[in-house]
Design a protein around this motif. Structure first.
Motif, PDB file in Angstrom:
ATOM      1  N   ILE A 100     -24.315 -47.400  -3.897  1.00  0.00           N
ATOM      2  CA  ILE A 100     -26.441 -47.314  -4.146  1.00  0.00           C
ATOM      3  C   ILE A 100     -26.532 -46.335  -4.791  1.00  0.00           C
ATOM      4  CG2 ILE A 100     -28.033 -47.760  -2.521  1.00  0.00           C
ATOM      5  CD1 ILE A 100     -26.181 -50.125  -2.102  1.00  0.00           C
ATOM      6  N   MET A 145     -14.952 -37.848   2.672  1.00  0.00           N
ATOM      7  CA  MET A 145     -14.651 -36.209   3.376  1.00  0.00           C
ATOM      8  C   MET A 145     -12.777 -36.362   4.037  1.00  0.00           C
ATOM      9  SD  MET A 145     -14.832 -34.898   1.020  1.00  0.00           S
ATOM     10  CE  MET A 145     -16.576 -34.153  -0.472  1.00  0.00           C
ATOM     11  N   HIS A 159     -20.582 -34.372  -2.062  1.00  0.00           N
ATOM     12  CA  HIS A 159     -20.134 -34.662  -3.499  1.00  0.00           C
ATOM     13  C   HIS A 159     -19.873 -33.775  -4.973  1.00  0.00           C
ATOM     14  CE1 HIS A 159     -17.434 -37.659  -0.683  1.00  0.00           C
ATOM     15  NE2 HIS A 159     -18.950 -36.561  -0.314  1.00  0.00           N
ATOM     16  N   VAL A 180     -17.540 -31.493  10.794  1.00  0.00           N
ATOM     17  CA  VAL A 180     -17.241 -33.242  11.212  1.00  0.00           C
ATOM     18  C   VAL A 180     -18.035 -33.371  12.716  1.00  0.00           C
ATOM     19  CG1 VAL A 180     -15.382 -35.102  11.764  1.00  0.00           C
ATOM     20  CG2 VAL A 180     -14.823 -33.962  10.291  1.00  0.00           C
ATOM     21  N   ASP A 203     -23.825 -33.999   5.861  1.00  0.00           N
ATOM     22  CA  ASP A 203     -23.650 -33.235   5.171  1.00  0.00           C
ATOM     23  C   ASP A 203     -24.870 -33.555   3.606  1.00  0.00           C
ATOM     24  OD1 ASP A 203     -21.685 -31.658   6.155  1.00  0.00           O
ATOM     25  OD2 ASP A 203     -20.490 -32.166   4.192  1.00  0.00           O
ATOM     26  N   VAL A 234      -8.799 -31.462  13.564  1.00  0.00           N
ATOM     27  CA  VAL A 234     -10.284 -30.392  12.061  1.00  0.00           C
ATOM     28  C   VAL A 234     -10.930 -29.949  12.750  1.00  0.00           C
ATOM     29  CG1 VAL A 234      -9.304 -32.447  10.480  1.00  0.00           C
ATOM     30  CG2 VAL A 234     -11.235 -32.827  11.319  1.00  0.00           C
ATOM     31  N   SER A 247     -20.591 -38.887   8.778  1.00  0.00           N
ATOM     32  CA  SER A 247     -22.227 -39.456  10.027  1.00  0.00           C
ATOM     33  C   SER A 247     -22.119 -40.541   9.852  1.00  0.00           C
ATOM     34  CB  SER A 247     -22.979 -38.441   9.080  1.00  0.00           C
ATOM     35  OG  SER A 247     -24.012 -38.365   9.208  1.00  0.00           O
ATOM     36  N   ASP A 303      -7.403 -26.487   1.532  1.00  0.00           N
ATOM     37  CA  ASP A 303      -7.382 -27.865   0.955  1.00  0.00           C
ATOM     38  C   ASP A 303      -6.649 -27.512  -0.432  1.00  0.00           C
ATOM     39  OD1 ASP A 303      -6.865 -27.521   3.720  1.00  0.00           O
ATOM     40  OD2 ASP A 303      -8.857 -29.624   3.426  1.00  0.00           O
ATOM     41  N   GLU A 340     -19.925 -48.424   0.892  1.00  0.00           N
ATOM     42  CA  GLU A 340     -19.346 -47.762   0.315  1.00  0.00           C
ATOM     43  C   GLU A 340     -18.904 -47.142  -0.686  1.00  0.00           C
ATOM     44  OE1 GLU A 340     -17.782 -44.932   1.378  1.00  0.00           O
ATOM     45  OE2 GLU A 340     -17.716 -43.884  -1.098  1.00  0.00           O
ATOM     46  N   ALA A 341     -19.401 -45.946  -1.772  1.00  0.00           N
ATOM     47  CA  ALA A 341     -19.020 -46.220  -3.123  1.00  0.00           C
ATOM     48  C   ALA A 341     -17.944 -46.416  -3.734  1.00  0.00           C
ATOM     49  CB  ALA A 341     -19.734 -44.829  -3.706  1.00  0.00           C
ATOM     50  N   ARG A 346      -2.983 -32.892   6.698  1.00  0.00           N
ATOM     51  CA  ARG A 346      -3.358 -31.666   8.171  1.00  0.00           C
ATOM     52  C   ARG A 346      -4.729 -32.861   8.895  1.00  0.00           C
ATOM     53  NH1 ARG A 346      -8.080 -28.981   8.256  1.00  0.00           N
ATOM     54  NH2 ARG A 346      -8.749 -29.420   5.972  1.00  0.00           N
TER      55      ARG A 346
HETATM   56  C1  LIG Z   1     -11.617 -30.659   1.354  1.00  0.00           C
HETATM   57  C2  LIG Z   1     -12.655 -30.180   2.295  1.00  0.00           C
HETATM   58  C3  LIG Z   1     -11.993 -30.011   3.712  1.00  0.00           C
HETATM   59  C4  LIG Z   1     -12.466 -30.809   4.683  1.00  0.00           C
HETATM   60  N1  LIG Z   1     -11.582 -29.508   6.116  1.00  0.00           N
HETATM   61  C5  LIG Z   1     -12.807 -30.036   6.986  1.00  0.00           C
HETATM   62  C6  LIG Z   1     -11.963 -30.176   8.160  1.00  0.00           C
HETATM   63  O1  LIG Z   1     -10.589 -29.302   8.190  1.00  0.00           O
HETATM   64  N2  LIG Z   1     -12.986 -29.523   9.344  1.00  0.00           N
HETATM   65  C7  LIG Z   1     -14.272 -29.996   9.616  1.00  0.00           C
HETATM   66  O2  LIG Z   1     -14.745 -29.924  10.675  1.00  0.00           O
HETATM   67  N3  LIG Z   1     -14.237 -30.777   8.236  1.00  0.00           N
HETATM   68  C8  LIG Z   1     -13.705 -30.455   7.050  1.00  0.00           C
HETATM   69  N4  LIG Z   1     -14.426 -30.716   5.893  1.00  0.00           N
HETATM   70  C9  LIG Z   1     -16.188 -31.148   5.773  1.00  0.00           C
HETATM   71  C10 LIG Z   1     -16.169 -32.622   6.639  1.00  0.00           C
HETATM   72  O3  LIG Z   1     -15.135 -33.012   6.220  1.00  0.00           O
HETATM   73  C11 LIG Z   1     -17.440 -32.819   6.195  1.00  0.00           C
HETATM   74  O4  LIG Z   1     -18.863 -32.177   7.242  1.00  0.00           O
HETATM   75  C12 LIG Z   1     -18.145 -34.539   6.270  1.00  0.00           C
HETATM   76  O5  LIG Z   1     -16.890 -34.838   6.056  1.00  0.00           O
HETATM   77  C13 LIG Z   1     -19.187 -34.751   6.190  1.00  0.00           C
HETATM   78  O6  LIG Z   1     -19.401 -36.069   6.571  1.00  0.00           O
HETATM   79  P1  LIG Z   1     -20.565 -36.972   5.820  1.00  0.00           P
HETATM   80  O7  LIG Z   1     -20.647 -38.095   6.928  1.00  0.00           O
HETATM   81  O8  LIG Z   1     -22.076 -36.339   6.110  1.00  0.00           O
HETATM   82  O9  LIG Z   1     -20.543 -37.073   4.046  1.00  0.00           O
HETATM   83  P2  LIG Z   1     -18.927 -37.901   3.779  1.00  0.00           P
HETATM   84  O10 LIG Z   1     -17.460 -37.928   4.656  1.00  0.00           O
HETATM   85  O11 LIG Z   1     -18.861 -36.659   2.258  1.00  0.00           O
HETATM   86  O12 LIG Z   1     -19.373 -38.901   3.322  1.00  0.00           O
HETATM   87  C14 LIG Z   1     -20.503 -39.373   2.323  1.00  0.00           C
HETATM   88  C15 LIG Z   1     -20.146 -40.671   1.365  1.00  0.00           C
HETATM   89  O13 LIG Z   1     -21.358 -41.226   1.530  1.00  0.00           O
HETATM   90  C16 LIG Z   1     -20.562 -41.727  -0.046  1.00  0.00           C
HETATM   91  N5  LIG Z   1     -21.547 -42.162  -1.149  1.00  0.00           N
HETATM   92  C17 LIG Z   1     -22.030 -40.625  -1.731  1.00  0.00           C
HETATM   93  N6  LIG Z   1     -23.045 -41.310  -2.856  1.00  0.00           N
HETATM   94  C18 LIG Z   1     -23.346 -42.808  -2.386  1.00  0.00           C
HETATM   95  C19 LIG Z   1     -23.785 -43.814  -3.126  1.00  0.00           C
HETATM   96  N7  LIG Z   1     -24.312 -43.974  -3.849  1.00  0.00           N
HETATM   97  N8  LIG Z   1     -23.524 -45.080  -2.274  1.00  0.00           N
HETATM   98  C20 LIG Z   1     -22.336 -45.583  -1.556  1.00  0.00           C
HETATM   99  N9  LIG Z   1     -22.056 -44.392  -1.611  1.00  0.00           N
HETATM  100  C21 LIG Z   1     -22.192 -43.153  -1.261  1.00  0.00           C
HETATM  101  C22 LIG Z   1     -18.819 -41.696  -0.675  1.00  0.00           C
HETATM  102  O14 LIG Z   1     -18.116 -41.406  -1.231  1.00  0.00           O
HETATM  103  C23 LIG Z   1     -18.669 -40.523   1.223  1.00  0.00           C
HETATM  104  O15 LIG Z   1     -17.275 -41.737   1.222  1.00  0.00           O
HETATM  105  C24 LIG Z   1     -13.534 -30.769   5.020  1.00  0.00           C
HETATM  106  C25 LIG Z   1     -14.731 -31.236   3.423  1.00  0.00           C
HETATM  107  C26 LIG Z   1     -13.285 -31.351   2.815  1.00  0.00           C
HETATM  108  C27 LIG Z   1     -14.256 -31.411   1.088  1.00  0.00           C
END
Ligand SMILES: Cc1cc2nc3c(=O)[nH]c(=O)nc-3n(C[C@H](O)[C@H](O)[C@H](O)COP(=O)(O)OP(=O)(O)OC[C@H]3O[C@@H](n4cnc5c(N)ncnc54)[C@H](O)[C@@H]3O)c2cc1C
Length: 568
Positions: free
Chosen positions: A180, A145, A203, A399, A391, A61, A118, A251, A137-138, A154
């Motif tokens: 949290i 994501m 989100h 990612v 994000d 991805v 991340s 998607d 993790e909530a 995918r």
């Molecule tokens: C449908 C879709 C398809 C995508 N496809 C691609 C792709 O093909 N290639 C690519 O590179 N990127 C893709 N992305 C983007 C990529 O998935 C994100 O940029 C990436 O996952 C962000 O990572 P993150 O760790 O910052 O946050 P996230 O992956 O969003 O993870 C954040 C986590 O924090 C948790 N959380 C939130 N608030 C709280 C709280 N208060 N307490 C505890 N836990 C909490 C959430 O439940 C989640 O599990 C896609 C995104 C989406 C939505």
């Protein structure tokens, strides 16, 4: 043309390797591609694990900024670097990285909020440094994501599970169903841990702000994907329209087809060129029968007496002046309205972070968009010991960029806790004999992955792309121009011009001293010998590292060396 002297130091060589330099975590693509050429898939995968942590995921991805930067793209098409990453994983015998035998514990405790890529990347690096790591993790699943955004056709779930298990095996604890979500819960973390990394993603769905958004049958993109991926949503009605142009929109559309929709369309306000989703994703969607409405914006969602959606009213656009990001604005064409009959509308136009657990008292500055302000050098928020990345500090990205944030934040957290500074990167130069390259590698076309048939694409769980065959992986790896190899011509050169004669790309030329700027402020003024009238120069941008000049030189004045660097 006038030539200027430049010091060819490690910075210069580093920037010459476009693919590695473009990767947010500096994955040495050229090195792992070389390992594939020699058939060592295990070593290729190992290099990936060291740089990007999740090659089985990213090989499927990744948005591959390396390919956009790849020099081969100027000749024909860039190397399929992302597919080759997947090949390393597909054909390696050792699918996971070797675990350290013993990690000395530091006694420091770090809380991570969010188990997305991340948070996982930061957890990996902090656990490797010996810190006690707890991820909150909530949701009932880890992965962010990766698990609730990207669909399994995918990114198979087994690949995400393997990555998460690898981090748990290093000792990081993942507490699911543990949001949290209040200032009190956040306060408790601040008391119980020596540092906190906020990686909660983005989100909260952006709304369309058009009439009818509250009708039955209207959903928002991330909610739709979350419910689909958590198997809460198992079917959709016949006609679905998706609004948006990013990964989420594509998607949602492709998942709708797998959930039973017969007619699916995507409404996007600009053209394919401006679309944030990759060209590849769009072509797959079209191949599966999804209809694209470019230069189209929704203006109204129309419902029947039962308050269920029946039509989406749209207007056509033309492109106007560029906006603040340089993308041309869509300008509605008056009187061009039309309607699309629909049973469901999915609005996938963007997301923002939800940081409801912050209170005014905790001392973390929030910017205009509701995101925590960080120091870009170390990812620390305005509160000491609280870091943020992924994000949630920028809005939706991808990612590989958020993995980079997690790794950089982990280094800063380690420095914050222990005072140990990060070292930067290490590098070497080594002599390299001109390798036996694949015959006709300069004219070999880019290889494509195989894919499952349309009939087999009805299930959400059937992975569509099958990776490169081993034979095609070799062919594709052989196309690499090896930008980390450099040609050096030393002062024993007799200016015979033999190298010019054999160079297939006319990238060597003899330049008179009159055309070289050896001004006093030249960085190398002390090392440039005074007694020369002409020099040979090589255009690094055009050179395909075939090594013919090295072989041709009658006085062995031409050598090839390889340069490599890695983050420490
Ligand atoms: C449908 C879709 C398809 C995508 N496809 C691609 C792709 O093909 N290639 C690519 O590179 N990127 C893709 N992305 C983007 C990529 O998935 C994100 O940029 C990436 O996952 C962000 O990572 P993150 O760790 O910052 O946050 P996230 O992956 O969003 O993870 C954040 C986590 O924090 C948790 N959380 C939130 N608030 C709280 C709280 N208060 N307490 C505890 N836990 C909490 C959430 O439940 C989640 O599990 C896609 C995104 C989406 C939505």
């Amino acid at each position: 043309m006038n030539y200027k002297l430049t010091k060819a130091d490690d910075h210069w060589f580093r920037e010459n390797i476009n693919c590695q330099y473009a990767c947010p975590v500096n994955t040495p693509a050229m090195n792992y591609i070389e390992r594939i050429t020699s058939g060592d898939f295990d070593a290729s995968l190992r290099l990936n694990f060291m740089a990007n942590l999740f090659p089985h995921i990213l090989g499927r991805v990744c948005t591959h900024p390396c390919e956009t930067a790849c020099r081969r793209g100027v000749i024909d098409k860039p190397i399929a670097i992302c597919s080759l990453k997947r090949s390393a994983g597909d054909f390696a015998l050792k699918k996971s990285p070797a675990k350290p035998v013993h990690i000395e514990k530091t006694g420091y405790r770090v809380a991570i909020i969010g188990s997305g890529p991340s948070g996982l990347a930061a957890a990996h690096d902090l656990a490797m440094k010996g810190h006690t790591v707890v991820i909150y993790e909530a949701l009932p699943v880890a992965g962010g994501m990766l698990s609730v955004g990207i669909p399994p056709y995918r990114l198979p779930r087994a690949q995400i599970e393997a990555a998460i298990n690898g981090i748990a095996e290093l000792g990081a604890e993942i507490r699911l169903n543990s949001p949290i979500d209040t200032p009190d819960a956040f306060d408790t973390l601040l008391r119980e841990y020596n540092a906190v990394y906020i990686a909660t993603g983005a989100h909260k769905s952006q709304i369309l702000e058009i009439p009818g958004e509250d009708l039955k049958g209207v959903m928002h993109g991330v909610t739709f994907m979350k419910e689909t991926n958590l198997e809460m949503l198992k079917a959709v009605p016949e006609k679905v329209a998706v609004v948006g142009g990013g990964f989420t929109a594509i998607d949602c559309a492709r998942s709708s087809l797998r959930l039973g929709a017969k007619e699916v369309s995507i409404v996007y306000r600009r053209t394919l060129e401006e679309m944030p989703a990759g060209e590849m994703e769009v072509s797959m969607a079209e191949e599966e029968g999804i209809k694209m409405h470019y230069l189209t914006s929704p203006v109204k969602i129309i419902g029947g007496l039962d308050c269920k959606v029946t039509h989406l009213e749209c207007i056509k656009n033309k492109l106007g002046e560029p906006d603040e990001k340089g993308r041309r604005r869509p300008v509605p064409v008056q009187g061009s309205n039309f309607t699309i009959p629909v049973d469901m509308v999915i609005a996938a136009i963007g997301q923002s972070p939800d940081l409801g657990f912050f209170s005014d008292k905790i001392g973390i500055e929030i910017n205009h968009w509701g995101m925590p302000v960080i120091d870009p050098k170390n990812f620390m928020t305005t509160r000491k010991g609280v870091f943020a990345g992924g994000d949630c500090i920028t809005g939706p990205r991808n990612v590989i960029e958020v993995v980079a944030d997690g790794r950089k934040a982990a280094r800063s957290i380690h420095t914050f806790l222990t005072g140990e500074e990060r070292k930067g990167y290490s590098f070497y130069y080594k002599d390299q004999s001109p390798s036996d390259r694949m015959p006709n590698y300069e004219s070999a076309p880019r290889q494509k992955q195989d894919a499952i048939s349309m009939d087999d694409r009805r299930s959400l769980n059937a992975e569509v792309e099958l990776g490169l065959s081993k034979e095609n992986a070799f062919k594709e790896a052989g196309r690499c121009l090896l930008c980390h190899y450099n040609i050096f011509i030393d002062e024993t050169c007799i200016l015979c011009g033999g190298c010019i004669d054999v160079c297939p790309y006319d990238c060597i030329s003899m330049v008179s001293r009159d055309n070289v700027d050896v001004a006093n402020d030249s960085p190398d003024k002390n090392t440039v010998a005074g007694d020369w009238d002409a020099v040979m120069v090589i255009d690094e941008e055009k050179c395909i590292r075939c090594g013919l000049c090295v072989k041709r030189c009658p006085v062995n004045a031409i050598t090839m060396k390889r340069f490599a660097y890695a983050e420490e």
